[in-house]
Design an enzyme around this catalytic site. Structure first.
Site, PDB file in Angstrom:
ATOM      1  N   GLU A  62      10.445 -33.519  19.213  1.00 61.10           N
ATOM      2  CA  GLU A  62      11.772 -33.870  19.758  1.00 61.10           C
ATOM      3  C   GLU A  62      11.641 -34.414  21.179  1.00 61.10           C
ATOM      4  OE1 GLU A  62      14.805 -30.781  19.638  1.00 61.10           O
ATOM      5  OE2 GLU A  62      16.037 -31.925  21.031  1.00 61.10           O
TER       6      GLU A  62
ATOM      7  N   HIS B 164      13.707 -34.157  13.826  1.00 59.68           N
ATOM      8  CA  HIS B 164      13.467 -33.947  15.263  1.00 59.68           C
ATOM      9  C   HIS B 164      13.680 -35.201  16.095  1.00 59.68           C
ATOM     10  CE1 HIS B 164      10.919 -31.478  12.614  1.00 59.68           C
ATOM     11  NE2 HIS B 164      11.374 -30.496  13.355  1.00 59.68           N
TER      12      HIS B 164
ATOM     13  N   CYS C  37      18.679 -35.397  13.496  1.00 58.25           N
ATOM     14  CA  CYS C  37      19.942 -34.657  13.555  1.00 58.25           C
ATOM     15  C   CYS C  37      20.911 -35.383  14.491  1.00 58.25           C
ATOM     16  CB  CYS C  37      19.683 -33.237  14.076  1.00 58.25           C
ATOM     17  SG  CYS C  37      21.222 -32.333  14.316  1.00 58.25           S
TER      18      CYS C  37
ATOM     19  N   CYS D 272      21.713 -26.895  21.189  1.00 61.20           N
ATOM     20  CA  CYS D 272      22.735 -27.085  20.153  1.00 61.20           C
ATOM     21  C   CYS D 272      23.399 -25.765  19.756  1.00 61.20           C
ATOM     22  CB  CYS D 272      22.126 -27.780  18.944  1.00 61.20           C
ATOM     23  SG  CYS D 272      21.162 -26.660  17.931  1.00 61.20           S
TER      24      CYS D 272
ATOM     25  N   HIS E 206      10.200 -28.074  10.359  1.00 64.43           N
ATOM     26  CA  HIS E 206       8.939 -27.343  10.518  1.00 64.43           C
ATOM     27  C   HIS E 206       8.872 -26.132   9.606  1.00 64.43           C
ATOM     28  CE1 HIS E 206       8.588 -29.323  14.727  1.00 64.43           C
ATOM     29  NE2 HIS E 206       7.961 -30.030  13.809  1.00 64.43           N
TER      30      HIS E 206
ATOM     31  N   SER F 177       7.542 -24.085  14.941  1.00 62.41           N
ATOM     32  CA  SER F 177       9.001 -24.206  15.017  1.00 62.41           C
ATOM     33  C   SER F 177       9.485 -23.674  16.363  1.00 62.41           C
ATOM     34  CB  SER F 177       9.630 -23.425  13.865  1.00 62.41           C
ATOM     35  OG  SER F 177      11.021 -23.312  14.070  1.00 62.41           O
ATOM     36  N   SER F 178       9.911 -24.575  17.215  1.00 58.02           N
ATOM     37  CA  SER F 178      10.324 -24.200  18.579  1.00 58.02           C
ATOM     38  C   SER F 178      11.472 -23.199  18.539  1.00 58.02           C
ATOM     39  CB  SER F 178      10.737 -25.475  19.330  1.00 58.02           C
ATOM     40  OG  SER F 178      11.460 -25.154  20.486  1.00 58.02           O
ATOM     41  N   ASN F 179      12.506 -23.490  17.767  1.00 58.54           N
ATOM     42  CA  ASN F 179      13.683 -22.603  17.785  1.00 58.54           C
ATOM     43  C   ASN F 179      13.335 -21.220  17.250  1.00 58.54           C
ATOM     44  OD1 ASN F 179      15.225 -22.111  14.972  1.00 58.54           O
ATOM     45  ND2 ASN F 179      14.106 -24.042  14.881  1.00 58.54           N
TER      46      ASN F 179
ATOM     47  N   HIS G 108       6.123 -31.541  21.887  1.00 58.82           N
ATOM     48  CA  HIS G 108       6.994 -31.294  20.735  1.00 58.82           C
ATOM     49  C   HIS G 108       7.588 -32.622  20.271  1.00 58.82           C
ATOM     50  CE1 HIS G 108      10.443 -30.025  18.361  1.00 58.82           C
ATOM     51  NE2 HIS G 108       9.815 -28.868  18.205  1.00 58.82           N
TER      52      HIS G 108
HETATM   53  O1  10G Z   1      12.686 -25.833  16.321  1.00 61.65           O
HETATM   54  P1  10G Z   1      11.976 -27.093  16.124  1.00 61.65           P
HETATM   55  O2  10G Z   1      12.493 -28.184  16.996  1.00 61.65           O
HETATM   56  O3  10G Z   1      10.481 -26.983  16.260  1.00 61.65           O
HETATM   57  O4  10G Z   1      12.269 -27.637  14.644  1.00 61.65           O
HETATM   58  P2  10G Z   1      12.425 -26.919  13.229  1.00 61.65           P
HETATM   59  O5  10G Z   1      12.122 -27.951  12.226  1.00 61.65           O
HETATM   60  O6  10G Z   1      11.696 -25.646  13.179  1.00 61.65           O
HETATM   61  O7  10G Z   1      13.973 -26.531  13.146  1.00 61.65           O
HETATM   62  C1  10G Z   1      15.015 -27.469  13.073  1.00 61.65           C
HETATM   63  C2  10G Z   1      15.223 -28.073  14.378  1.00 61.65           C
HETATM   64  C3  10G Z   1      15.086 -29.384  14.614  1.00 61.65           C
HETATM   65  C4  10G Z   1      15.034 -30.398  13.578  1.00 61.65           C
HETATM   66  C5  10G Z   1      14.974 -29.849  16.007  1.00 61.65           C
HETATM   67  S1  10G Z   1      16.478 -30.450  16.579  1.00 61.65           S
HETATM   68 FE1  SF4 Z   2      20.450 -30.234  14.831  1.00 60.86          FE
HETATM   69 FE2  SF4 Z   2      20.413 -28.019  16.280  1.00 60.86          FE
HETATM   70 FE3  SF4 Z   2      19.578 -27.980  13.815  1.00 60.86          FE
HETATM   71 FE4  SF4 Z   2      18.186 -29.261  15.676  1.00 60.86          FE
HETATM   72  S1  SF4 Z   2      18.517 -27.064  15.545  1.00 60.86           S
HETATM   73  S2  SF4 Z   2      18.607 -29.951  13.606  1.00 60.86           S
HETATM   74  S3  SF4 Z   2      19.849 -30.046  16.928  1.00 60.86           S
HETATM   75  S4  SF4 Z   2      21.680 -28.435  14.476  1.00 60.86           S
END
Ligand code: 10G
Ligand code: SF4
Length: 336
Positions: free
Chosen positions: A138, A86, A108, A207, A50, A235-237, A136
């Site tokens: 995932e 995801h 992943c 994770c 994302h 982006s959730s994280n 989402h």
């Molecule tokens: O945080 P999310 O799941 O929205 O994704 P991202 O693409 O911002 O960051 C990498 C995390 C993943 C691919 C989800 S495991």
């Molecule tokens: Fe993998 Fe964690 Fe990165 Fe998601 S955030 S892609 S689960 S290592």
């Protein structure tokens, strides 16, 4: 630009770890390697991660982003299609096979592990509870590992209270990988209080990268006048890092995609800035943001180091015979 003597001092507390995780690094590498090996176009189902900067960089190399496989035109049916980091429901590879498409799955490995844990719960006769955010990709991917009705999504404590499982002694849970560690612990406590026989996954589903980035933010945020997280609104994280910063004591906490989004009027007269980046945000944008502050402040960078990450997820065998140039590597690592 102000002369150094006229600039107010600013300490930037820079979180480490921050930015790309091993799963993101691997997913971007898969697209770059596929482009080198098979040539353009390479189709990518959903944003590989994302982040617009990453997506636009890959588009320039010849990647074409789609949301569904039917968007691949008939004349490109022999082009590879990559599934995003995801994860995808089981119906997606099945659909690709039916369409005779060549696919590369960039899910992943830590998400695939959650898929397997959900399947294991079901094999052992348990109804699966998935803690995560509705809609989402995932969550869609994890729910889509099992037949309709086999998984119930839990987003809030109200969802826990409303649960009426057919057999309360046969429940298992897994989580999305990018959740708030603190909020998830609260939901798990609530579930365990209601269902003491609840079976957890063998290992934590949030994770290492999510956990480590939140820990570093907790270290850097207390007392900061402003906390910036580099990341995208989807982006959730990254969004979780903004929340963690605020809860840990930052006076204000914001998500920004680029330096151009820094709201200078709101920044005002700050003396301490916390800074981190979500797992999908390239380091080059962190540099861009530090440079933007250097133009206005006399900056000192202090690292808030809480962990060292050595994780590295290799790409699939089919792509291991392709070499990356130094410029490719810089892009894959978020430095270009
Ligand atoms: O945080 P999310 O799941 O929205 O994704 P991202 O693409 O911002 O960051 C990498 C995390 C993943 C691919 C989800 S495991
Ligand atoms: Fe993998 Fe964690 Fe990165 Fe998601 S955030 S892609 S689960 S290592």
């Amino acid at each position: 630009m102000l002369a150094p003597a006229n600039k107010p001092p600013l300490t930037i507390r820079l979180c480490q770890p921050r930015g790309f995780c091993a799963g993101v690094d691997r997913a971007i590498q898969i697209v770059v390697l596929a482009l080198k090996k098979y040539g353009a176009p390479v189709y990518v189902r959903h944003e590989i991660v994302h982040n617009r900067y990453v997506v636009e960089g890959l588009q320039q190399l010849g990647a074409v982003f789609i949301e569904e496989l039917y968007e691949i035109p008939a004349e490109h049916r022999d082009a590879p299609v990559v599934f995003s980091a995801h994860g995808v429901p089981k119906s997606v590879p099945a659909d690709a096979e039916q369409r005779n498409l060549f696919y590369l799955d960039a899910t992943c490995p830590l998400v695939s592990k959650v898929h397997k844990q959900a399947m294991r719960h079901q094999r052992l006769g348990r109804h699966v509870l998935l803690i995560g955010h509705a809609g989402h990709p995932e969550v869609i991917g994890t729910m889509g590992q099992l037949p309709e009705g086999a998984v119930t999504l839990i987003e809030t404590e109200a969802d826990v209270a409303a649960l009426e499982p057919a057999d309360p002694s046969a429940l298992g849970f897994v989580t999305q990988t990018t959740l708030s560690v603190e909020d998830t612990a609260g939901l798990i406590r609530a579930l365990q209080e209601r269902f003491p026989e609840l079976h957890a996954a063998a290992a934590e589903s949030i994770c290492y990268a999510t956990t480590n980035r939140q820990e570093a933010v907790k270290e850097a945020a207390p007392g900061s006048d402003l906390f910036l997280v580099v990341g995208a609104p989807n982006s959730s994280n990254s969004k979780r890092l903004v929340e963690v910063a605020e809860r840990a004591g930052a006076k204000m906490s914001l998500l920004v995609q680029r330096a151009s989004e820094i709201p200078w009027d709101e920044v005002g007269e700050i003396s301490t800035l916390g800074l981190s980046a979500g797992a999908s945000a390239p380091e080059i944008i962190v540099d861009e943001i530090i440079d933007a502050f250097r133009a206005r402040f006399d900056v000192t960078v202090d690292l808030a180091i809480t962990a060292t990450e050595l994780e590295n997820f290799p790409v699939m065998r089919a792509l291991r015979d392709v070499e990356l140039t130094a410029a490719d590597m810089a892009f894959v690592n978020g430095n270009r």
